[in-house]
Design an enzyme around this catalytic site. Structure first.
Site, PDB file in Angstrom:
ATOM      1  N   MET A 330       0.826  -1.203   0.000  1.00 23.67           N
ATOM      2  CA  MET A 330       0.000   0.000   0.000  1.00 23.67           C
ATOM      3  C   MET A 330       0.864   1.258   0.000  1.00 23.67           C
ATOM      4  O   MET A 330       0.688   2.157  -0.829  1.00 23.67           O
ATOM      5  CB  MET A 330      -0.932  -0.011   1.211  1.00 23.67           C
ATOM      6  CG  MET A 330      -1.848   1.189   1.297  1.00 23.67           C
ATOM      7  SD  MET A 330      -2.970   1.338  -0.116  1.00 23.67           S
ATOM      8  CE  MET A 330      -4.170   0.069   0.289  1.00 23.67           C
ATOM      9  N   ASP A 349      10.362   2.918   6.639  1.00 18.15           N
ATOM     10  CA  ASP A 349       9.977   1.632   7.208  1.00 18.15           C
ATOM     11  C   ASP A 349      10.921   1.308   8.355  1.00 18.15           C
ATOM     12  O   ASP A 349      11.842   2.077   8.649  1.00 18.15           O
ATOM     13  CB  ASP A 349       9.973   0.531   6.136  1.00 18.15           C
ATOM     14  CG  ASP A 349       8.888  -0.521   6.408  1.00 18.15           C
ATOM     15  OD1 ASP A 349       8.839  -1.033   7.547  1.00 18.15           O
ATOM     16  OD2 ASP A 349       8.090  -0.826   5.501  1.00 18.15           O
ATOM     17  N   VAL A 406       0.795   1.506   7.988  1.00 15.29           N
ATOM     18  CA  VAL A 406       1.378   0.335   8.647  1.00 15.29           C
ATOM     19  C   VAL A 406       0.284  -0.693   8.908  1.00 15.29           C
ATOM     20  O   VAL A 406      -0.882  -0.490   8.567  1.00 15.29           O
ATOM     21  CB  VAL A 406       2.105   0.732   9.958  1.00 15.29           C
ATOM     22  CG1 VAL A 406       3.221   1.725   9.660  1.00 15.29           C
ATOM     23  CG2 VAL A 406       1.141   1.306  10.995  1.00 15.29           C
ATOM     24  N   GLU A 408      -2.615  -3.117  10.233  1.00 20.52           N
ATOM     25  CA  GLU A 408      -3.922  -2.730  10.787  1.00 20.52           C
ATOM     26  C   GLU A 408      -4.020  -3.170  12.248  1.00 20.52           C
ATOM     27  O   GLU A 408      -4.782  -4.063  12.615  1.00 20.52           O
ATOM     28  CB  GLU A 408      -5.019  -3.383   9.930  1.00 20.52           C
ATOM     29  CG  GLU A 408      -6.379  -2.764  10.057  1.00 20.52           C
ATOM     30  CD  GLU A 408      -6.590  -1.493   9.244  1.00 20.52           C
ATOM     31  OE1 GLU A 408      -7.724  -1.189   8.919  1.00 20.52           O
ATOM     32  OE2 GLU A 408      -5.619  -0.770   8.961  1.00 20.52           O
ATOM     33  N   LYS A 413      -0.104   1.448  15.217  1.00 17.29           N
ATOM     34  CA  LYS A 413      -0.424   2.767  14.665  1.00 17.29           C
ATOM     35  C   LYS A 413      -0.202   3.863  15.719  1.00 17.29           C
ATOM     36  O   LYS A 413       0.257   4.959  15.396  1.00 17.29           O
ATOM     37  CB  LYS A 413      -1.863   2.792  14.130  1.00 17.29           C
ATOM     38  CG  LYS A 413      -2.048   1.987  12.827  1.00 17.29           C
ATOM     39  CD  LYS A 413      -3.476   2.057  12.322  1.00 17.29           C
ATOM     40  CE  LYS A 413      -3.672   1.258  11.033  1.00 17.29           C
ATOM     41  NZ  LYS A 413      -3.063   1.870   9.862  1.00 17.29           N
ATOM     42  N   SER A 435      -8.645   0.610   6.836  1.00 18.27           N
ATOM     43  CA  SER A 435      -9.881   0.223   6.160  1.00 18.27           C
ATOM     44  C   SER A 435     -11.038   0.060   7.135  1.00 18.27           C
ATOM     45  O   SER A 435     -12.177  -0.064   6.709  1.00 18.27           O
ATOM     46  CB  SER A 435      -9.668  -1.088   5.400  1.00 18.27           C
ATOM     47  OG  SER A 435      -9.291  -2.110   6.305  1.00 18.27           O
ATOM     48  N   HIS A 456      -8.386   6.264   3.329  1.00 20.31           N
ATOM     49  CA  HIS A 456      -8.423   4.837   3.001  1.00 20.31           C
ATOM     50  C   HIS A 456      -8.210   4.672   1.501  1.00 20.31           C
ATOM     51  O   HIS A 456      -9.112   4.907   0.692  1.00 20.31           O
ATOM     52  CB  HIS A 456      -9.778   4.254   3.434  1.00 20.31           C
ATOM     53  CG  HIS A 456      -9.962   2.815   3.069  1.00 20.31           C
ATOM     54  ND1 HIS A 456     -11.211   2.224   2.981  1.00 20.31           N
ATOM     55  CD2 HIS A 456      -9.068   1.840   2.757  1.00 20.31           C
ATOM     56  CE1 HIS A 456     -11.076   0.962   2.639  1.00 20.31           C
ATOM     57  NE2 HIS A 456      -9.797   0.703   2.488  1.00 20.31           N
TER      58      HIS A 456
END
Length: 719
Positions: A330, A349, A406, A408, A413, A435, A456
């Protein structure tokens, strides 16, 4: 005088130049005022003996972009109530005008300097010669089939007579479009010249060509390659019917109407063929398919892209430097699309190798584009130079915008948010790509929840057009405006929703997948479920979707939701089935087994499913299953509206089609409900709920709307 829309000038050689230049619009569009102006120009040319021919060109960058779809939405709503005679006359009005143009008795040439689509290209077809500028902005074609309509101003009759029926079919049935040189090779234009030579070439043709009669108006004319009954052509209609069924499952009436126009109209003289075309245009204009597709895919999509939910009075924002946290699939996709739009990107990252791998996605994608000639090597290198992979959050001290993409997981987060808060400048917006996790909860980890928002994106982010913008409880107007400006900068389509678990798109597609997997547990044949989903217009069957996403991902998502929202989360009907496949190690396509078995020869439903979930002796009808698949999603959409998650029906319609593949022919769930009619929809949803379960029961909102005679759109729209 209406001719200010079309500037009219005659030179000393008797050549009239009609310059299409609609005041106050960025593109020329065809509406009643445009048609009145064109009719006046035709009358002036005809009555002036000094005029020997005419050039039709544009004073804008494009030629004519087709019908005014904003006006067409209102017209289609109004036309639904017209008596059939008036409806036919309305549908035939532009066709009759262009017939008047081509039988004027004086030669006309179209000097195509930009995009000429739909009615714009039909104007060119009504001219006696077509010259296009050799420029990348020139594109010609008849895309009406893509919005549930047909080329209704002579396109289905002139193009087959010009290039042959078989050659014309892809342009008419599929809406295929071509740039200038390819258009000349296909016969859609006659000449291609340098842009600065366009008007000179048009005048030269007129001075050398006194003929003003179209080939199809000459006695003895035969269609190139044969008419509809010719043995070389007739089989295409038989095969065409089969292909239409395979591609559209008869959900899209336009391609069949276009094929009928060609088959019937090309056996008749031009004037009768044009009447056939207008008849089918009138039929389609009354169809909820055309109304829904135009409303959602053009009118509402354009409004969304112009910022229909953007708070007023705030300065426009442009992102110069973007931070992206998470270089997975993503994050890598968002980084690529941002760099393509000229934004400097810092891709962060946990370690350098992971960040570098994220940039490699852009390298591979751009290399393919260079190899296929779609991108120059220099431009590809410039895009890559804008992406800086790394691990140091200090690189973001001057970022304008940051997107966190990052895993879910709320804890992960939250850790990222705290690190960002320590370095981001005050004006920087922090967006979470999630999402399902509520933005207001994620914002609790931030010192500045007013600058926190949800964005999203859909995977792959560099290809999927939609971004769901989620406003948290404390998100400020300035943050929402900045986020929408950023989405516009990426040239993506935003929908704006209020904050709740699952937002709109995830719960919408979730209702479909959960109910479909629940059908397996009910003993409904998996092949019947998958095939009914495709026949209903879903791009992929729900069991195949789940295998692609992976069974373990579905299982972990449910567990994560149960952990995060113990009081609110209710396990779906799919949970036991997903759990069973997980226990059996059937984790989806990535391991070659899930709901399907996969091998070199393809995929097939796993026979062992029937051992765990024996099939019912009496299976439901295909009709009821197709209804169930569409209604369970539409009902969930209505619940999201009732709960205030959706700001407007347009957001739900755009999001469902562009984000999660709800069938385009419906126009989205709210166009679908309107097209059926509120009382009829409620009655059918109740019938399905009695048959299959409460997940199909319509919410009170729909019952109230049905009782009040309200709709989601049009003159009886709910406020």
């Amino acid at each position: 005088m209406t001719t200010e829309i079309i500037r009219y000038a005659v030179d000393e050689d008797g050549i009239a130049t009609l310059t299409l230049d609609y005041p106050g619009k960025t593109m020329n569009v065809i509406d009643q005022a445009f048609m009145d102006s064109l009719e006046e120009c035709i009358a002036r040319m005809k009555s002036d003996d000094k005029v020997r021919g005419g050039i039709i060109t544009s004073g804008k960058d494009s030629f004519v972009a087709g019908a005014d779809l904003m006006g067409m939405e209102a017209n289609i709503d109004a036309m639904a109530d017209l008596p059939i005679e008036q409806l036919f006359e309305s549908c035939a009005s532009l066709s009759k005008l262009l017939r008047k143009l081509e039988t004027l008795g004086k030669p006309l040439v179209a000097a195509i300097n930009g995009m000429a689509l739909g009615g714009g290209y039909e104007i060119c077809l009504a001219c006696h010669h077509r010259i296009a500028a050799d420029a990348p902005t020139v594109m010609v074609g008849l895309p009406e089939a893509q919005v549930g309509l047909l080329p209704g101003a002579g396109g289905t009759q002139r193009l087959p007579r010009m290039i042959g029926i078989l050659a014309a079919m892809p342009f008419l049935m599929e809406g295929k479009q071509l740039q200038a040189v390819k258009a000349r090779e296909a016969g859609l234009v006659d000449e291609v010249v340098a842009p600065e030579q366009l008007l000179g070439a048009a005048k030269a043709w007129l001075l050398a060509s006194p003929t003003a009669v179209q080939p199809w108006d000459v006695k003895g004319f035969r269609i190139p390659g044969g008419g509809p009954l010719d043995a070389r052509v007739a089989p295409a209609f038989v095969v065409g019917n089969t292909m239409l069924q395979a591609r559209t499952f008869h959900n899209m009436p336009a391609p069949l109407c276009i094929q009928s126009c060609i088959y019937e109209g090309c056996q008749l003289p031009m004037d009768k063929g044009l009447r056939i075309e207008s008849k089918y245009m009138a039929t389609l204009s009354r169809s909820p398919v055309a109304r829904g597709m135009i409303r959602t895919l053009f009118v509402n999509k354009a409004k969304a892209e112009k910022g229909m939910h953007r708070p007023a009075g705030l300065e426009p924002f442009q992102c110069r430097k973007l931070g992206l946290i998470g270089a997975g699939m993503m994050g890598a996709g968002i980084a690529l699309v941002a760099a393509q739009r000229g934004i400097q990107v810092v891709l962060i990252d946990r370690d350098q190798a992971a960040a570098d791998k994220g940039k490699q996605y852009s390298e591979k994608t751009l290399a393919k584009q260079v190899d296929k000639g779609r991108q120059s090597r220099e431009k590809a290198e410039a895009i890559l130079a804008r992406i800086t992979p790394g691990t140091d959050y200090e690189l973001l001290r001057d970022a304008d915008m940051v997107v966190e993409a990052v895993f879910e997981d709320r804890a992960i987060k939250a850790e990222v948010t705290r690190k960002l808060d320590a370095v981001l400048p005050p004006g920087c917006v922090l967006a979470s790509n999630t999402s399902a996790l509520p933005i207001s909860l994620l914002a609790q980890a931030s010192d500045r929840p007013d600058r926190f928002i949800g964005l999203h994106f859909f995977s792959p982010a560099d290809k999927m057009p939609l971004v769901e913008v989620i406003r948290g409880k404390q998100t400020s107007d300035a943050t929402l405006a900045q986020a929408l400006d950023f989405v516009a900068q990426l040239k993506k389509t935003p929908i704006v929703v209020n904050d709740k678990r699952g937002f709109f798109t995830s719960r919408f597609i979730g209702a479909f997948v959960d109910d479909a997997i629940g059908m397996v547990a009910e003993g409904i044949a998996p092949a019947l479920i998958e095939n009914c989903a495709k026949h209903a217009g879903m791009p992929v069957g729900p069991l195949a979707i789940t295998d692609e996403l992976s069974i373990d991902l579905s299982k972990h998502a449910g567990e994560s939701q149960a952990k995060e929202f113990p009081g609110e989360y209710k396990p779906g009907r799919s949970v036991p089935v997903i759990g069973k496949l997980f226990e059996l190690g059937r984790l989806g396509r990535k391991v070659g087994k899930g709901f399907y078995d996969y091998d070199e020869s393809g995929k097939r439903i796993w026979p062992g499913l029937a051992e765990h979930y024996p099939l019912k002796d009496l299976q439901p009808s295909a009709h009821d299953l197709k209804q169930r698949i569409l209604y369970v999603q539409a009902v969930e959409g209505a619940r999201a509206m009732e709960e205030g998650v959706l700001l407007a029906p347009a957001d739900g319609d755009i999001g469902s089609i562009l984000g999660v593949g709800f069938p385009a022919y419906t126009g989205g769930p709210f166009c679908f409900i309107d097209g059926i009619g509120l009382p009829q929809f409620v009655a059918e949803a109740d019938r399905l709920a009695d048959l299959f379960g409460e997940q199909l029961r319509p919410p009170q909102l729909l019952r109230d709307m049905a009782a009040r005679g309200q709709t989601f759109y049009g003159k009886s729209a709910r406020a």
